[in-house]
Design an enzyme around this catalytic site. Structure first.
Site, PDB file in Angstrom:
ATOM      1  N   LEU A 169       0.847  -1.177   0.000  1.00 53.27           N
ATOM      2  CA  LEU A 169       0.000   0.000   0.000  1.00 53.27           C
ATOM      3  C   LEU A 169       0.887   1.233   0.000  1.00 53.27           C
ATOM      4  CD1 LEU A 169      -2.693  -0.899   2.719  1.00 53.27           C
ATOM      5  CD2 LEU A 169      -2.909  -1.089   0.228  1.00 53.27           C
ATOM      6  N   ASP A 170       0.424   2.301  -0.633  1.00 54.43           N
ATOM      7  CA  ASP A 170       1.154   3.566  -0.580  1.00 54.43           C
ATOM      8  C   ASP A 170       1.345   3.993   0.868  1.00 54.43           C
ATOM      9  OD1 ASP A 170       1.200   3.693  -3.323  1.00 54.43           O
ATOM     10  OD2 ASP A 170      -0.529   5.034  -3.485  1.00 54.43           O
ATOM     11  N   ARG A 171       2.371   4.766   1.109  1.00 58.80           N
ATOM     12  CA  ARG A 171       2.648   5.233   2.469  1.00 58.80           C
ATOM     13  C   ARG A 171       1.436   5.924   3.086  1.00 58.80           C
ATOM     14  NH1 ARG A 171       4.312  10.163   4.469  1.00 58.80           N
ATOM     15  NH2 ARG A 171       4.701  10.982   2.385  1.00 58.80           N
ATOM     16  N   THR A 221      -1.689   5.541   2.474  1.00 61.73           N
ATOM     17  CA  THR A 221      -2.908   4.725   2.475  1.00 61.73           C
ATOM     18  C   THR A 221      -2.932   3.793   3.677  1.00 61.73           C
ATOM     19  OG1 THR A 221      -2.909   4.784   0.055  1.00 61.73           O
ATOM     20  CG2 THR A 221      -4.287   3.121   1.097  1.00 61.73           C
ATOM     21  N   HIS A 273      -0.663   4.397  -7.656  1.00 63.31           N
ATOM     22  CA  HIS A 273      -1.543   5.564  -7.527  1.00 63.31           C
ATOM     23  C   HIS A 273      -2.784   5.452  -8.409  1.00 63.31           C
ATOM     24  CE1 HIS A 273       1.800   8.513  -5.949  1.00 63.31           C
ATOM     25  NE2 HIS A 273       1.694   7.415  -5.225  1.00 63.31           N
TER      26      HIS A 273
END
Length: 485
Positions: free
Chosen positions: A178-180, A182, A300
């Site tokens: 997961l993105d930082r 998120t 993204h």
């Protein structure tokens, strides 16, 4: 501090010319354990320490000058710092000093960089445990914490925090990323086979994913399909955009709830007085809670598709930033004409300017939080002259994007979390407090939408069960994007 060259052990029993000796790397005579964490003001912080990065030459680095690589690939320090580090021997190539800042890097080279490391704080919220057995840990990742050590983060990462909690020998193996910024469900393998098995399931698209997000404006009702390809514009800045020559990307969106502004009369009065002139996003009244069903897994993807549709995530510091994308917030943009200007403006965020999303221009965040943000303080570390940053504000520790549910299509497992606090109805308003069957994207009929063939099913291409073609769906989507919903 002494820097010690290290090479792999020799194997005298092997023929001397059968294996090439690996390049030397640099190690530091310290490995702080336990990690130097301390908690302060709701943040997990790390006391600065010395650290050496050892990195094999990436394909895009081949044949480039070493200073150019550092200046273009790494954002947290100015070019002058890297030039001085190369000259003074803090950056070495294959364990040896670099002859010149113009030395070119070749395939197989190892670049080592030793520095006094200053990690950014992350939230002090614990990592939630959704499920655990002998093979896997299913976690609820807090927002604002990166999964792997990368960039300015090392100990302040999911795997290092879990290692510190469970012991030095514990080796957490993430199966998805997961993105930082998120939050939500992640799978951590306890051993390699378990991690490989789960990672394979996710790669083969036999796992359905459901995200929840909060976006600007009144998102349209019904299943909204976005099939715009996504291209990485700048790996250094983490910028991705819709481009015809990008990688294919498909997402199904479905609105869960819409919450209008608290005072519609005030909004109408502001518009009549021209207060929103030059701020098109202000005309997108209120906010929506939206369910997201990604059919592909591009970097993204949800953030970029929502921005393209004219309903960006309302506190996204990149894709919902008027100072970067202008008054339209990048709605419907798919050409490269303004990429250079956008990258220039984005590079200033967090340095000369606060990286704030449009949500921070109104009552959603009070004046205290507007001022309290991570930015350069003008001070420097006494040991290494590293420019120091202020602590991030609470509003910078994550965005309104949460991986709420992962579901095995074969029915073997199903893990989910509650709705995050920011997705619940605001005070004095009514709305859903949990997903319902009717609004659950996991029940979206992909065959009806003409998308099931993309998940390995045999159905006629470009058509769906109701006679509507995918082209028609896309045309409706473009109309929505053109009007901002």
């Amino acid at each position: 501090m002494a820097l010690v060259p290290s090479t792999a052990e020799k194997y005298p029993s092997l023929p001397p010319d059968e294996f090439a000796k690996p390049p030397s790397v640099i190690i530091t005579p310290c490995d702080p354990w336990p990690p130097p964490y301390y908690l302060e003001d709701g943040l997990r912080k790390v006391t600065p320490y010395h650290f050496t990065y050892n990195t094999y030459c990436k394909e895009r680095w081949r044949g480039r000058e070493i200073l150019d690589i550092f200046a273009s690939e790494f954002r947290d320090r100015p070019t002058e710092y890297y030039e001085k580090a190369i000259i003074e021997g803090r950056v070495v190539l294959n364990g040896k000093p670099v002859p010149s800042t113009s030395t070119t890097v070749k395939n197989g080279d190892i670049v080592s960089h030793t520095l006094h490391r200053h990690e950014p704080p992350v939230t002090a919220r614990p990592i939630g445990i959704v499920h655990e057995d002998d093979d896997l840990i299913v976690i609820n990742k807090p927002a604002g914490v990166p999964v792997h050590p990368a960039g300015r983060y090392n100990y302040n990462s999911i795997i290092e925090i879990m290692r510190a909690d469970r012991g030095y020998s514990f080796n957490p193996l993430p199966c998805n990323r997961l993105d930082r910024l998120t939050s939500g469900i992640m799978f951590i393998g306890k051993h390699r086979q378990a991690a490989e098995d789960m990672s394979a399931q996710i790669r083969e698209r036999s796992v359905r994913k459901e995200y929840i997000t909060r976006v600007v404006g009144e998102f349209p009702e019904g299943e909204i399909v976005c099939e715009k390809p996504i291209l990485q514009i700048s790996p250094k800045l983490g910028l991705n955009r819709v481009r015809a020559n990008g990688k294919e990307a498909r997402t199904v969106f479905k609105r869960l709830a819409y919450y209008p502004p608290k005072d519609d009369k005030k909004e109408e009065k502001d518009e009549q007085n021209g207060e929103h002139e030059g701020m098109a996003w202000k005309k997108l009244k209120g906010y929506s809670i939206v369910r997201c069903f990604p059919l592909t897994g591009r970097t993204h993807q949800l953030r970029v598709h929502l921005q393209y549709l004219g309903h960006p995530i309302s506190n996204d510091p990149i894709y919902c930033n008027q100072r970067v994308f202008g008054p339209s917030l990048g709605r419907g943009h798919s050409d490269a004409e303004d990429d250079d200007d956008i990258m220039t403006r984005l590079s200033r965020m967090g340095k000369e300017e606060i990286a704030e999303a449009v949500a921070y221009h109104d009552e959603m965040v009070d004046e205290y939080n507007k001022r309290k943000a991570e930015k350069m303080t003008g001070e420097a570390c006494e040991i290494c002259d590293t420019p120091l940053y202020s602590d991030p504000g609470v509003h910078e520790l994550g965005i309104y994007l949460h991986a709420r549910r992962y579901h095995c299509e074969e029915g073997r497992w199903d893990y989910e979390t509650d709705l995050p606090d920011w997705a619940l109805p605001p005070p004095t308003m009514e709305g859903p407090t949990k997903p319902t069957e009717e609004s659950d994207p996991l029940t979206v009929d992909l065959r009806k939408l003409g998308l099931e063939e993309d998940r390995g099913q045999q159905v006629p291409k470009n058509t769906n069960g109701s006679g509507m073609t995918k082209t028609a769906i896309t045309s409706d989507l473009q109309a929505i994007a053109g009007t901002g919903g």
